[in-house]
Scaffold this motif. Structure first.
Motif, PDB file in Angstrom:
ATOM      1  N   GLN A 107       0.918  -1.138  -0.225  1.00 55.99           N
ATOM      2  CA  GLN A 107      -0.119   0.086   0.006  1.00 55.99           C
ATOM      3  C   GLN A 107       0.838   1.144   0.011  1.00 55.99           C
ATOM      4  OE1 GLN A 107      -2.285  -0.840   3.674  1.00 55.99           O
ATOM      5  NE2 GLN A 107      -3.904  -1.488   2.309  1.00 55.99           N
ATOM      6  N   ARG A 108       2.205   1.156   0.728  1.00 56.63           N
ATOM      7  CA  ARG A 108       2.723   2.324   0.784  1.00 56.63           C
ATOM      8  C   ARG A 108       3.378   2.669  -0.811  1.00 56.63           C
ATOM      9  NH1 ARG A 108       8.385   3.234   2.271  1.00 56.63           N
ATOM     10  NH2 ARG A 108       8.772   4.918   3.446  1.00 56.63           N
TER      11      ARG A 108
ATOM     12  N   LEU B  71      -5.594   7.843  -5.553  1.00 60.11           N
ATOM     13  CA  LEU B  71      -4.634   7.802  -4.615  1.00 60.11           C
ATOM     14  C   LEU B  71      -4.481   8.821  -3.445  1.00 60.11           C
ATOM     15  CD1 LEU B  71      -1.652   7.271  -7.102  1.00 60.11           C
ATOM     16  CD2 LEU B  71      -2.457   5.576  -5.220  1.00 60.11           C
TER      17      LEU B  71
ATOM     18  N   TRP C  10      -3.444   7.305  -0.282  1.00 60.29           N
ATOM     19  CA  TRP C  10      -2.300   7.470   0.042  1.00 60.29           C
ATOM     20  C   TRP C  10      -1.616   8.768   0.552  1.00 60.29           C
ATOM     21  CZ3 TRP C  10       2.156  10.009  -2.004  1.00 60.29           C
ATOM     22  CH2 TRP C  10       3.178   9.412  -1.762  1.00 60.29           C
TER      23      TRP C  10
END
Length: 478
Positions: free
Chosen positions: A35-36, A175, A178
């Motif tokens: 995910q990072r 995103l 994120w």
């Protein structure tokens, strides 16, 4: 485990006692790391990740079962296949639920680090390495994995954010999570290409001096805990094991602490003090070959000697192991001689080549055979194995014998050369698996020639009158 989870270091070392729970944290950490790396996956159009271990057998013991439960059984993120290569491929639904988009394939590879070729031809965005302290792991695998992570480590969160800001609104929306979860927390200087190490310190190897010893709390975080930090492991039961095993081994297995084994012959050897980076050998230095004979396991190498420049001090300064040779294959003397000569030329030495030392007093024919191939050896002036070992020990302890860091054979053998233990776990006089340590044989031959013990120096001074021709073979060599 919480410290591992919260660490923002690029290299995170979970070094714990047996059954301490280090493997249990690896799969969740890797899932979060995917995910990072979401913006990098989007930018590259795909993403490859590494979950490595020394052998298939060891990975199947705990790492892969834990991984399968989290990724496949509990969350249904994709499918784990074991043949022809062990891989996990995310399904479109699994990708959408993990990183918010499904148009970029993501694969997790499970290479086995007992062979570095398993890590070639792969660009990875992050990695986890299970049981890195096991002896099956190869230093070449560590170097290969570093190459696989190099591209990702050149990218920062700031660079990813700049790229994201230039994308269509639809991509930015994909995103947005994120940015909030990772970018706003870690900041623009955070980097991709992180790696988690999870292991018990089974033995001293590259993992000790190339990873653990470089922990600085910033780029490399070392997190250590004993087995009984796991609530399912009894501290009392762990301490009872002290009755059945040496304390040094118990400290490693149950406290997760590196401790030098009992019986280690060169226990004074310290990687940070006895190992150095290679350099060009000056022309006014002397270099000496050392050899250990045999058609199958012939070994050899070179030592460079740094002379003092001042006339007042006639003592010589440091010795440096600058090259090594050992192939472990059946070859004849000309091939072995070429290998030994090539080990010196690796650093383009312009120094003066001297006569070295090799073999015992019964191997004169072998010395002659090598001499005809361009490698000149004499019989070591000191024949006793223990006396030769004492010469090497003395130079290591004084830090006057150093090893180029690319001489990995010498380094590994020095860190494992030990004596057998008796029933009370006390060292005996017998060297454990002595026949395996070919590098250390030629090392003691040449060091005992260059730095003989004190009694030999006295014999040389007392029994060499200037008017008397020496006839004694041993003393003439001294």
């Amino acid at each position: 485990q919480e410290q591992v989870w919260l660490s923002i270091a690029q290299e995170i070392i979970a070094c714990a006692g047996s059954q301490g729970g280090k493997t249990y944290i690896e799969a969740p950490w890797l899932l979060r790391e995917i995910q990072r790396c979401a913006p990098l996956i989007k930018q590259l159009g795909s993403g490859n990740f590494i979950y490595a271990g020394p052998t298939l057998t060891l990975m199947n013991a705990q790492a892969i079962p834990h991984f399968k439960v989290l990724f496949e059984e509990d969350n249904g993120l994709g499918r784990l296949t074991l043949s022809p290569k062990t891989q996990f491929k995310f399904s479109p639904d699994g990708l959408a639920r993990t990183i918010g988009f499904a148009d970029c394939p993501v694969v997790i590879h499970f290479p086995y680090t007992n062979d570095s070729s398993n890590l070639e031809s792969l660009t990875a965005l992050a990695a986890a390495w299970d049981e890195a302290g096991q002896k099956e792991n190869k230093q070449s695998s560590h170097e290969a994995m570093n190459r696989r992570l190099k591209l990702a480590r050149s990218q920062t969160f700031g660079m990813a954010k700049e790229w994201l800001d230039m994308q269509p609104e639809a991509v930015q929306k994909q995103l947005a999570w994120w940015v909030e979860r990772f970018y706003n927390v870690e900041g623009p200087d955070a980097r991709f290409g992180r790696r988690l190490w999870g292991t018990t310190p089974y033995e001293w190897n590259f993992f000790k001096h190339d990873v653990v010893d470089k922990a600085d709390g910033v780029n490399v975080a070392l997190i250590n805990w004993p087995s009984w930090m796991n609530p399912h492991v009894s501290e009392e039961a762990c301490r009872k094991e002290l009755d059945t095993m040496p304390e040094w081994r118990w400290n490693m297995f149950y406290q997760g602490m590196f401790t030098k084994p009992a019986g280690l012959i060169y226990d004074c050897f310290e990687y940070g003090l006895n190992v150095c980076k290679p350099f060009q050998i000056p022309a006014h230095w002397s270099v000496y070959p050392g050899g250990d004979f045999g058609l199958l396991n012939a070994a050899g190498g070179w030592i460079a000697e740094n002379p003092k420049d001042t006339k007042e001090d006639l003592e010589l300064d440091d010795l440096y192991v600058i090259g090594e040779y050992h192939v472990g294959q059946h070859r004849d003397v000309p091939d072995h001689a070429k290998g030994i000569l090539a080990a010196k030329e690796h650093w383009g030495s312009a120094a003066r080549v001297r006569v070295g030392a090799a073999g015992n007093h019964q191997e004169q024919d072998s010395r002659h055979a090598y001499r005809t191939e361009g490698v000149s050896f004499m019989e070591p002036p000191i024949n006793g194995v223990e006396d030769q070992i004492a010469c090497v020990y003395s130079e290591f302890k004084k830090r006057s014998l150093k090893v180029f860091e690319d001489c990995v054979g010498i380094i590994w053998q020095t860190e494992h050369y030990s004596r057998e233990l008796d029933d009370n776990n006390d060292p005996t006089d017998k060297i454990k698996e002595k026949a395996k340590y070919h590098h250390l044989d030629w090392l003691r031959y040449i060091v005992s020639m260059l730095r003989p013990p004190e009694y030999a120096v006295k014999a040389k001074e007392e029994f060499r009158p200037p008017t008397v021709r020496m006839t004694n073979k041993i003393l003439s060599k001294l």
